[in-house]
Scaffold this active site. Structure first.
Site, short mmCIF file in Angstrom:
data_model
loop_
_atom_site.label_atom_id
_atom_site.label_comp_id
_atom_site.label_asym_id
_atom_site.label_seq_id
_atom_site.Cartn_x
_atom_site.Cartn_y
_atom_site.Cartn_z
CG HIS A 134 17.83 14.96 22.25
ND1 HIS A 134 17.60 15.42 20.98
CD2 HIS A 134 17.81 16.06 23.06
CE1 HIS A 134 17.43 16.74 21.01
NE2 HIS A 134 17.55 17.15 22.25
CB CYS A 159 17.96 18.85 25.35
SG CYS A 159 16.46 18.60 26.33
#
Length: 212
Positions: A165, A181
């Protein structure tokens, strides 16, 4: 104020789905000094990072690639803090990334289960229980921890709760600071988003091997 960094203690006992930074609750750097304009986008323009503030090796570029992965695959090298989009003829598009602190990184082989443009974000129930002042939901925007784009990683048809992301913390690229992440500059994740379809295979490796 931008929502930023959850305490490490909270992350140790929570599912690693928030994609936050595992340090202090809020950023301490001057955000405005990191940007030199914006890229037109909808529903928000993408802030353009001043690359002079970053190590040149983390700039998006086409490089030689000797791995065995098929063209179109994504390879994340945790040690290098690099993401490779494999291309034909021994090439790859390389992006600098921020990764999870040791012990937090997602491991294995997955696929892109879905993609999101300026996605919303919600903390897990566990994180809310530990830190009740967290917002229960954040709509898309420049303050959102998932940034301008998100690729949701799935295994065997199930969401792993890990994402590739964007980030509103450009200084974290090249660092090992997140809750697991893989974070990219917003302009880079927007570029990657346009290049990969749902179903793309994603490999994550450390020490030269996939972390299976």
């Amino acid at each position: 104020m931008m929502i930023r960094r959850l305490l490490i203690a909270a992350l140790l006992s929570a599912p690693l789905a928030a994609c936050q930074t595992a340090q202090q609750p809020f950023a301490t750097m001057d955000d405005d000094n990191w940007y030199v304009g914006s890229i037109p986008d909808q529903p928000h323009n993408i802030p353009l990072v001043d690359r002079r503030k970053m190590d040149a090796k983390y700039a998006r570029q086409t490089v030689e690639y000797k791995g065995s992965e098929k063209p179109g695959s994504i390879v994340v090298d945790i040690d290098e803090r690099m993401l490779y989009l494999v291309q034909p003829e021994g090439k790859a598009i390389r992006y600098g990334v921020g990764v999870g602190k040791q012990g937090f990184s997602w491991r294995g082989v997955a696929s892109v289960g879905r993609k999101g443009v300026w996605p919303a974000w919600s903390p897990t129930k566990t994180m809310v229980g530990i830190k009740p002042d967290l917002p229960r939901h954040m709509e898309a925007g420049l303050d959102n921890p998932l940034g301008a784009r998100a690729l949701y990683l799935h295994q065997n048809g199930a969401d792993t709760l890990f994402r590739i992301h964007g980030t509103n913390e450009p200084w974290s690229i090249g660092e090992q600071v997140s809750s697991g992440c893989v974070r990219m500059l917003n302009e880079d994740v927007a570029d990657l988003y346009e290049r990969v379809p749902v179903g793309t295979t994603v490999y994550v490796k450390r020490n030269g091997r996939y972390r299976v």
